[in-house]
Design a protein around this motif. Structure first.
Motif, PDB file in Angstrom:
ATOM      1  N   MET A 109       0.846  -1.177   0.000  1.00 16.60           N
ATOM      2  CA  MET A 109       0.000   0.000   0.000  1.00 16.60           C
ATOM      3  C   MET A 109       0.896   1.246   0.000  1.00 16.60           C
ATOM      4  N   ILE A 110       0.517   2.204  -0.864  1.00 15.69           N
ATOM      5  CA  ILE A 110       1.294   3.436  -1.024  1.00 15.69           C
ATOM      6  C   ILE A 110       0.749   4.559  -0.163  1.00 15.69           C
ATOM      7  N   LEU A 111      -0.581   4.618  -0.058  1.00 20.29           N
ATOM      8  CA  LEU A 111      -1.234   5.741   0.613  1.00 20.29           C
ATOM      9  C   LEU A 111      -2.543   5.265   1.230  1.00 20.29           C
ATOM     10  N   GLN A 112      -2.880   5.844   2.387  1.00 21.46           N
ATOM     11  CA  GLN A 112      -4.144   5.539   3.036  1.00 21.46           C
ATOM     12  C   GLN A 112      -4.685   6.814   3.672  1.00 21.46           C
ATOM     13  N   PHE A 113      -5.994   7.067   3.500  1.00 19.69           N
ATOM     14  CA  PHE A 113      -6.615   8.222   4.132  1.00 19.69           C
ATOM     15  C   PHE A 113      -8.110   7.989   4.275  1.00 19.69           C
ATOM     16  N   LYS A 114      -8.738   8.817   5.105  1.00 19.33           N
ATOM     17  CA  LYS A 114     -10.176   8.710   5.352  1.00 19.33           C
ATOM     18  C   LYS A 114     -10.931   9.584   4.359  1.00 19.33           C
ATOM     19  N   CYS A 115     -12.137   9.135   4.024  1.00 16.22           N
ATOM     20  CA  CYS A 115     -12.989   9.912   3.125  1.00 16.22           C
ATOM     21  C   CYS A 115     -14.436   9.785   3.575  1.00 16.22           C
ATOM     22  N   ASN A 135      -7.530   3.076   0.363  1.00 14.32           N
ATOM     23  CA  ASN A 135      -6.211   2.456   0.283  1.00 14.32           C
ATOM     24  C   ASN A 135      -5.747   2.549  -1.163  1.00 14.32           C
ATOM     25  N   VAL A 136      -4.567   3.121  -1.361  1.00 13.15           N
ATOM     26  CA  VAL A 136      -4.042   3.300  -2.707  1.00 13.15           C
ATOM     27  C   VAL A 136      -2.845   2.363  -2.890  1.00 13.15           C
ATOM     28  N   LYS A 168      -0.249   0.430  -6.116  1.00 13.44           N
ATOM     29  CA  LYS A 168       0.409   0.897  -7.340  1.00 13.44           C
ATOM     30  C   LYS A 168      -0.457   0.745  -8.586  1.00 13.44           C
ATOM     31  N   ASP A 169      -1.475  -0.118  -8.551  1.00 13.29           N
ATOM     32  CA  ASP A 169      -2.292  -0.343  -9.736  1.00 13.29           C
ATOM     33  C   ASP A 169      -3.787  -0.084  -9.530  1.00 13.29           C
ATOM     34  N   ARG A 170      -4.192   0.302  -8.293  1.00 12.47           N
ATOM     35  CA  ARG A 170      -5.616   0.496  -8.021  1.00 12.47           C
ATOM     36  C   ARG A 170      -5.807   1.229  -6.702  1.00 12.47           C
ATOM     37  N   LEU A 171      -7.050   1.631  -6.475  1.00 13.64           N
ATOM     38  CA  LEU A 171      -7.423   2.118  -5.151  1.00 13.64           C
ATOM     39  C   LEU A 171      -8.652   1.361  -4.699  1.00 13.64           C
ATOM     40  N   THR A 172      -8.771   1.189  -3.388  1.00 14.39           N
ATOM     41  CA  THR A 172      -9.940   0.537  -2.823  1.00 14.39           C
ATOM     42  C   THR A 172     -10.559   1.475  -1.793  1.00 14.39           C
ATOM     43  N   ILE A 173     -11.870   1.367  -1.644  1.00 12.16           N
ATOM     44  CA  ILE A 173     -12.604   2.192  -0.688  1.00 12.16           C
ATOM     45  C   ILE A 173     -13.507   1.257   0.095  1.00 12.16           C
ATOM     46  N   GLY A 174     -13.394   1.296   1.423  1.00 11.89           N
ATOM     47  CA  GLY A 174     -14.222   0.433   2.244  1.00 11.89           C
ATOM     48  C   GLY A 174     -14.121   0.783   3.710  1.00 11.89           C
ATOM     49  N   LYS A 175     -14.845   0.022   4.528  1.00  9.95           N
ATOM     50  CA  LYS A 175     -14.847   0.269   5.970  1.00  9.95           C
ATOM     51  C   LYS A 175     -13.858  -0.645   6.682  1.00  9.95           C
ATOM     52  N   ASN A 176     -13.797  -1.881   6.285  1.00 10.95           N
ATOM     53  CA  ASN A 176     -12.923  -2.855   6.944  1.00 10.95           C
ATOM     54  C   ASN A 176     -11.937  -3.398   5.916  1.00 10.95           C
ATOM     55  N   SER A 177     -11.517  -4.612   6.125  1.00  6.21           N
ATOM     56  CA  SER A 177     -10.560  -5.212   5.200  1.00  6.21           C
ATOM     57  C   SER A 177     -11.181  -5.539   3.844  1.00  6.21           C
ATOM     58  N   LEU A 178     -12.506  -5.667   3.782  1.00  3.18           N
ATOM     59  CA  LEU A 178     -13.165  -5.930   2.506  1.00  3.18           C
ATOM     60  C   LEU A 178     -13.605  -4.612   1.869  1.00  3.18           C
ATOM     61  N   PRO A 179     -13.058  -4.286   0.709  1.00  3.81           N
ATOM     62  CA  PRO A 179     -13.434  -3.008   0.078  1.00  3.81           C
ATOM     63  C   PRO A 179     -14.826  -3.063  -0.553  1.00  3.81           C
ATOM     64  N   LYS A 180     -15.521  -1.953  -0.466  1.00  2.00           N
ATOM     65  CA  LYS A 180     -16.818  -1.837  -1.133  1.00  2.00           C
ATOM     66  C   LYS A 180     -16.619  -1.454  -2.595  1.00  2.00           C
ATOM     67  N   TYR A 181     -15.602  -0.624  -2.857  1.00  2.00           N
ATOM     68  CA  TYR A 181     -15.291  -0.172  -4.216  1.00  2.00           C
ATOM     69  C   TYR A 181     -13.827  -0.485  -4.523  1.00  2.00           C
ATOM     70  N   GLU A 182     -13.582  -0.861  -5.767  1.00  2.00           N
ATOM     71  CA  GLU A 182     -12.210  -1.027  -6.244  1.00  2.00           C
ATOM     72  C   GLU A 182     -12.132  -0.356  -7.607  1.00  2.00           C
ATOM     73  N   TYR A 183     -11.106   0.453  -7.810  1.00  2.00           N
ATOM     74  CA  TYR A 183     -10.971   1.201  -9.061  1.00  2.00           C
ATOM     75  C   TYR A 183      -9.553   1.038  -9.573  1.00  2.00           C
ATOM     76  N   LYS A 184      -9.420   0.422 -10.737  1.00  2.00           N
ATOM     77  CA  LYS A 184      -8.099   0.147 -11.306  1.00  2.00           C
ATOM     78  C   LYS A 184      -7.545   1.380 -12.010  1.00  2.00           C
ATOM     79  N   PHE A 185      -6.242   1.564 -11.912  1.00  2.00           N
ATOM     80  CA  PHE A 185      -5.565   2.662 -12.587  1.00  2.00           C
ATOM     81  C   PHE A 185      -5.232   2.231 -14.011  1.00  2.00           C
TER      82      PHE A 185
END
Length: 192
Positions: A1-7, A21-22, A24-41
Motif C-alpha cells: 500500500m502506497i497511501l491511506q486516508f479517510k474519506c 487504500n491506494v 500501485k495499480d488500483r485504489l480501494t474504498i471500504g470500511k474494513n478489510s473488505l473493500p466496497k469499491y475497487e478502481y483500477k488505474f
C-alpha cells in the motif's frame, strides 16, 4: 500500500465514512478489510475531481454507470493526485494549469508549483499507445509523463518541459545532415 486516508461519501440523509487504500495499480474504498469499491488505474478509467477555490475537495469514480464522489482532506487528495498522476486519466484539472507563452500554446505552468510543463493533445488511440510506452521507458533523454486529463471531450497529456528545439524541428531545418552528424545525434540521444 502506497497511501491511506479517510474519506466521506455524501448522501442525502447520512454520510458514510470510508478508508481509501491506494496501491500501485488500483485504489480501494471500504470500511474494513473488505473493500466496497475497487478502481483500477488504467487509461480507460477516469478519476474525477471536484475542485473549489483551487483546491481538490473530492474525487469521483465511475461505479455502475454513476460517478460517486468521496470528500476528503485536500492534502490527502493532492497526494492521491501525485501517486496516480501518470497511471490514470483525470477529469477537471484544466484550471490547475495556465498557458504562459502566447506563441507556444503547449508551454504551460502549474498554478501551484509554478513549474513549467508541456501540454500535448492526443486522440484516444495515441493515448493508448504513447502514454504506456513513455511510462515504461526510464531514460534522461526521454520526456516523462506527469499526468493525463480530459477537458471538453479531448484528452491531454502533461509532459516534463525541455527548452530548445525538438529533434524533429532541427531535422526539418537541417535536411542535409551528414552521416557523422546523424551518428552524433543518435549517440547523444542514447547516452545515459
Amino acid at each position: 500500500m502506497i497511501l491511506q486516508f479517510k474519506c466521506e461519501r455524501l448522501h442525502y440523509l447520512l454520510n458514510t465514512h470510508y478508508v481509501v487504500n491506494v496501491y500501485k495499480d488500483r485504489l480501494t474504498i471500504g470500511k474494513n478489510s473488505l473493500p466496497k469499491y475497487e478502481y483500477k488505474f488504467t487509461l480507460q478509467n477516469v478519476l474525477h475531481w471536484y475542485i473549489e477555490g483551487y483546491k481538490i475537495q473530492a474525487f469521483g469514480i465511475q461505479h455502475k454507470n454513476v460517478i460517486k464522489f468521496f470528500k476528503a482532506n485536500h492534502k490527502d487528495l493532492d497526494q492521491l493526485r501525485v501517486v496516480c498522476s501518470s497511471l490514470i486519466c483525470f477529469d477537471n484539472l484544466a484550471e490547475f494549469y495556465r498557458q504562459i507563452d502566447v506563441d507556444d500554446s503547449s508551454k504551460i505552468m502549474d498554478q501551484f508549483s509554478h513549474e513549467t510543463y508541456t501540454l500535448k493533445f492526443l486522440n484516444y488511440v495515441q493515448l493508448q499507445r504513447q502514454v504506456p510506452l513513455l511510462r515504461s521507458l526510464n531514460h534522461p533523454n526521454i520526456l516523462k509523463v506527469r499526468e493525463c486529463f480530459m477537458y471538453h471531450q479531448r484528452t491531454y497529456v502533461i509532459l516534463e518541459f525541455v527548452s530548445g528545439m525538438t529533434l524533429e524541428n532541427y531535422m526539418v531545418k537541417n535536411p542535409n545532415l551528414s552521416h557523422l552528424q546523424c551518428q552524433s545525434i543518435i549517440v547523444v540521444s542514447l547516452k545515459v
